[in-house]
Structure formats: structure tokens, C-alpha cells
Design a protein around this motif. Structure first.
Motif, mmCIF file in Angstrom:
data_model
loop_
_atom_site.group_PDB
_atom_site.id
_atom_site.type_symbol
_atom_site.label_atom_id
_atom_site.label_comp_id
_atom_site.label_asym_id
_atom_site.label_seq_id
_atom_site.Cartn_x
_atom_site.Cartn_y
_atom_site.Cartn_z
ATOM 1 N N ILE A 152 50.284 37.508 30.023
ATOM 2 C CA ILE A 152 50.147 38.111 28.690
ATOM 3 C C ILE A 152 50.935 39.413 28.613
ATOM 4 C CG2 ILE A 152 48.505 39.151 27.076
ATOM 5 C CD1 ILE A 152 46.413 37.159 28.099
ATOM 6 N N GLY A 153 50.829 40.216 29.682
ATOM 7 C CA GLY A 153 51.588 41.472 29.714
ATOM 8 C C GLY A 153 53.079 41.250 29.646
ATOM 9 N N ALA A 154 53.562 40.193 30.327
ATOM 10 C CA ALA A 154 54.998 39.904 30.305
ATOM 11 C C ALA A 154 55.449 39.401 28.934
ATOM 12 C CB ALA A 154 55.337 38.873 31.380
ATOM 13 N N LEU A 155 54.659 38.529 28.329
ATOM 14 C CA LEU A 155 55.042 37.969 27.026
ATOM 15 C C LEU A 155 55.039 39.028 25.931
ATOM 16 C CD1 LEU A 155 53.114 34.565 27.143
ATOM 17 C CD2 LEU A 155 55.585 34.898 27.289
ATOM 18 N N LYS A 156 54.078 39.946 25.987
ATOM 19 C CA LYS A 156 53.947 40.959 24.937
ATOM 20 C C LYS A 156 54.596 42.294 25.310
ATOM 21 C CE LYS A 156 49.666 39.106 22.951
ATOM 22 N NZ LYS A 156 50.243 38.824 21.639
ATOM 23 N N HIS A 157 55.095 42.393 26.536
ATOM 24 C CA HIS A 157 55.651 43.655 27.048
ATOM 25 C C HIS A 157 54.625 44.777 26.878
ATOM 26 C CE1 HIS A 157 59.032 46.782 27.431
ATOM 27 N NE2 HIS A 157 58.936 46.145 28.579
ATOM 28 N N HIS A 158 53.379 44.441 27.263
ATOM 29 C CA HIS A 158 52.255 45.360 27.087
ATOM 30 C C HIS A 158 52.193 46.300 28.282
ATOM 31 C CE1 HIS A 158 48.181 46.802 26.428
ATOM 32 N NE2 HIS A 158 48.169 46.193 25.241
ATOM 33 N N GLN A 159 52.405 47.590 28.032
ATOM 34 C CA GLN A 159 52.527 48.564 29.111
ATOM 35 C C GLN A 159 51.247 48.699 29.937
ATOM 36 O OE1 GLN A 159 55.450 50.500 29.874
ATOM 37 N NE2 GLN A 159 56.290 48.844 28.653
ATOM 38 N N VAL A 160 50.087 48.740 29.283
ATOM 39 C CA VAL A 160 48.824 48.940 29.998
ATOM 40 C C VAL A 160 48.496 47.735 30.870
ATOM 41 C CG1 VAL A 160 46.351 49.342 29.745
ATOM 42 C CG2 VAL A 160 47.949 50.480 28.198
ATOM 43 N N LEU A 161 48.616 46.521 30.307
ATOM 44 C CA LEU A 161 48.344 45.311 31.088
ATOM 45 C C LEU A 161 49.294 45.200 32.273
ATOM 46 C CD1 LEU A 161 47.646 42.558 28.384
ATOM 47 C CD2 LEU A 161 46.006 43.663 29.902
ATOM 48 N N LEU A 162 50.550 45.515 32.059
ATOM 49 C CA LEU A 162 51.532 45.439 33.140
ATOM 50 C C LEU A 162 51.229 46.454 34.238
ATOM 51 C CD1 LEU A 162 54.832 44.924 31.104
ATOM 52 C CD2 LEU A 162 53.722 43.254 32.604
ATOM 53 N N PHE A 163 50.751 47.633 33.841
ATOM 54 C CA PHE A 163 50.419 48.662 34.831
ATOM 55 C C PHE A 163 49.269 48.203 35.721
ATOM 56 C CE2 PHE A 163 47.743 52.283 36.040
ATOM 57 C CZ PHE A 163 48.647 52.996 36.817
ATOM 58 N N PHE A 164 48.177 47.736 35.111
ATOM 59 C CA PHE A 164 47.032 47.285 35.902
ATOM 60 C C PHE A 164 47.374 46.047 36.721
ATOM 61 C CE2 PHE A 164 44.564 49.908 32.885
ATOM 62 C CZ PHE A 164 43.820 50.633 33.812
ATOM 63 N N TYR A 165 48.184 45.160 36.152
ATOM 64 C CA TYR A 165 48.634 43.973 36.890
ATOM 65 C C TYR A 165 49.409 44.387 38.132
ATOM 66 C CZ TYR A 165 51.533 39.895 37.946
ATOM 67 O OH TYR A 165 52.187 38.867 38.585
ATOM 68 N N MET A 166 50.283 45.377 37.988
ATOM 69 C CA MET A 166 51.099 45.847 39.106
ATOM 70 C C MET A 166 50.228 46.461 40.205
ATOM 71 S SD MET A 166 54.381 48.387 38.820
ATOM 72 C CE MET A 166 53.400 49.705 38.095
ATOM 73 N N ILE A 167 49.221 47.257 39.803
ATOM 74 C CA ILE A 167 48.342 47.884 40.786
ATOM 75 C C ILE A 167 47.511 46.831 41.533
ATOM 76 C CG2 ILE A 167 46.370 49.445 41.073
ATOM 77 C CD1 ILE A 167 49.018 50.845 40.446
ATOM 78 N N ILE A 168 46.920 45.884 40.790
ATOM 79 C CA ILE A 168 46.092 44.841 41.415
ATOM 80 C C ILE A 168 46.934 43.979 42.345
ATOM 81 C CG2 ILE A 168 44.718 42.764 40.966
ATOM 82 C CD1 ILE A 168 43.836 44.092 38.338
ATOM 83 N N LEU A 169 48.126 43.618 41.906
ATOM 84 C CA LEU A 169 48.994 42.768 42.717
ATOM 85 C C LEU A 169 49.405 43.479 44.001
ATOM 86 C CD1 LEU A 169 50.034 39.892 42.241
ATOM 87 C CD2 LEU A 169 52.199 40.870 41.504
ATOM 88 N N PHE A 170 49.627 44.779 43.918
ATOM 89 C CA PHE A 170 50.000 45.533 45.121
ATOM 90 C C PHE A 170 48.834 45.580 46.111
ATOM 91 C CE2 PHE A 170 50.352 49.496 47.559
ATOM 92 C CZ PHE A 170 51.575 49.271 48.184
ATOM 93 N N MET A 171 47.606 45.769 45.613
ATOM 94 C CA MET A 171 46.437 45.778 46.499
ATOM 95 C C MET A 171 46.233 44.411 47.148
ATOM 96 S SD MET A 171 43.607 48.242 44.656
ATOM 97 C CE MET A 171 43.466 47.249 43.173
ATOM 98 N N VAL A 172 46.435 43.342 46.373
ATOM 99 C CA VAL A 172 46.337 41.985 46.932
ATOM 100 C C VAL A 172 47.402 41.784 48.009
ATOM 101 C CG1 VAL A 172 46.581 39.529 46.410
ATOM 102 C CG2 VAL A 172 45.293 41.003 44.859
ATOM 103 N N PHE A 173 48.603 42.303 47.762
ATOM 104 C CA PHE A 173 49.685 42.204 48.745
ATOM 105 C C PHE A 173 49.301 42.878 50.060
ATOM 106 C CE2 PHE A 173 53.032 44.850 50.654
ATOM 107 C CZ PHE A 173 53.802 43.859 51.245
#
Length: 203
Positions: free
Chosen positions: A65-86
Motif C-alpha cells: 500500500i505504501g509503495a502504490l500510494k507513495h505514502h511516507q508514513v507507511l513506507l517509514f514504518f515498513y522500512m523500520i519493521i523490515l530492517f528489524m526482521v532482517f
């Protein structure tokens, strides 16, 4: 639009999250299938796999959803969660590849003593009784128990433990690098301007 531009970053991020959604649905489906057909009777194991699948699905949906809408907040939280999972997945994968036989045996014994249901599943599927030794004075659901010809489950499990851990560690490393790729794509995509938006708008 050359690769590295807004459209390429968006499409790459969408494709990566669609892949994560497919993997999550596959995990949920396999766990439910194993429980339905009685291959795994432990609710803890099935629930754990389904829980991980649902978590991955939700993270991937947020990223999509963040990618399709270029939503800054969703992309930020997605990036943080993905990094922790990594970080977690990379650590676990390296641990799987680095375990020696003594450590493997200790972990197997801890897992064996955790759940009686898991013990019965292993005894039925591998046709063995007990972990390190066979005690015919106790009950065992394995077919070999009636013939008094059982081996210990530890000896049978250890035949394949090394291969399984190398396989799991390799798969984990592969997906951990795909996650750091997702973090990098998200970071770059957040800082790019949508060419269809108002050129004077700050994104």
C-alpha cells in the motif's frame, strides 16, 4: 524511465511485496494442511508457523500500500519493521549454519522435552522411541515398539539435522538479503518525487 527512477523503484518494491505475500500465504496454507491431515498434531508448531505467516502478510500489505500510494508514513514504518526482521533472520540463519553437533543435540533435546505432542509426532513419523535411549517399560506409539526393534529418535533425527540446518540457514540468508534490498528500495523510493505530482510540492 530508466531503472533507478521513480517508476522502477515503485515496481520493484511492489514486486518484492507481492513475493512476500505469496510466501506468507504458502506458509499459512502448508501449516493448515499439515494440521488438517494430521501430519502435525502440535498446535504450538502450527500456531507458530501461521503466526509468522500472518505477520509477514501484514508487513507485506503495508509495504504494498505504501509503495502504490507513495505514502511516507507507511513506507517509514515498513522500512523500520523490515530492517528489524532482517537483523533477527540474519542472526538466526548464521546460528543455524554455525551450530556444531553437540549444540544441535542439546537444542534437539530441549525441543523434545518441551512438548509431549511433538514427541508422539516424531515417534510416529520416524518409527522410533525415546530421545537418547529406548525404554520398553514405557508406552510408545511407534509401530516398532510392538516388535521391540526400535531405535532412539536422537540417532534418526541426527542423520538429517545437519542437512536441514544448512538448508534452513541458506534459505534464511537468501530472504534476509531480499529484506535488506527491500529496506534500500524503500529508503530510495521515499526520497524520490512522483513525476505526476506537483513539481513544486516537497515530498
Amino acid at each position: 524511465m530508466v531503472c533507478g527512477g521513480f517508476t522502477c523503484s515503485k515496481n520493484s518494491l511492489c514486486a518484492l511485496n507481492i513475493l512476500y505475500i505469496m510466501v506468507s500465504l504458502l506458509m499459512i496454507g502448508i501449516a493448515a494442511w499439515g494440521k488438517w491431515f494430521g501430519l502435525v498434531s502440535s498446535f504450538q508448531v502450527v500456531g507458530g508457523v501461521i503466526g509468522v505467516g500472518i505477520f509477514l502478510f501484514l508487513v507485506a500489505v503495508v509495504g504494498l500500500i505504501g509503495a502504490l500510494k507513495h505514502h511516507q508514513v507507511l513506507l517509514f514504518f515498513y522500512m523500520i519493521i523490515l530492517f528489524m526482521v532482517f537483523v533477527v533472520q540474519f542472526s538466526v540463519s548464521c546460528a543455524c549454519l554455525a551450530l556444531n553437533s553437540e549444540q544441535q543435540n542439546h537444542l534437539l533435546e530441549v525441543g523434545w522435552n518441551t512438548s509431549d505432542t511433538t514427541q508422539r509426532d516424531v515417534e510416529n513419523s520416524l518409527d522410533c522411541c525415546g530421545f537418547s535411549s529406548v525404554n520398553y517399560n514405557k508406552t510408545c506409539s511407534a509401530p516398532c515398539f510392538h516388535n521391540l526393534s526400535c531405535k532412539s529418535c536422537a540417532s534418526k533425527i541426527q542423520e538429517h539435522t545437519g542437512e536441514v540446518l544448512r538448508f534452513v540457514g541458506g534459505i534464511g540468508l537468501f530472504f534476509s538479503f531480499s529484506e535488506i534490498l527491500g529496506v534500500w528500495l524503500t529508503y530510495r523510493y521515499r526520497n524520490q518525487k512522483d513525476p505526476r505530482a506537483n513539481p513544486s510540492a516537497f515530498l
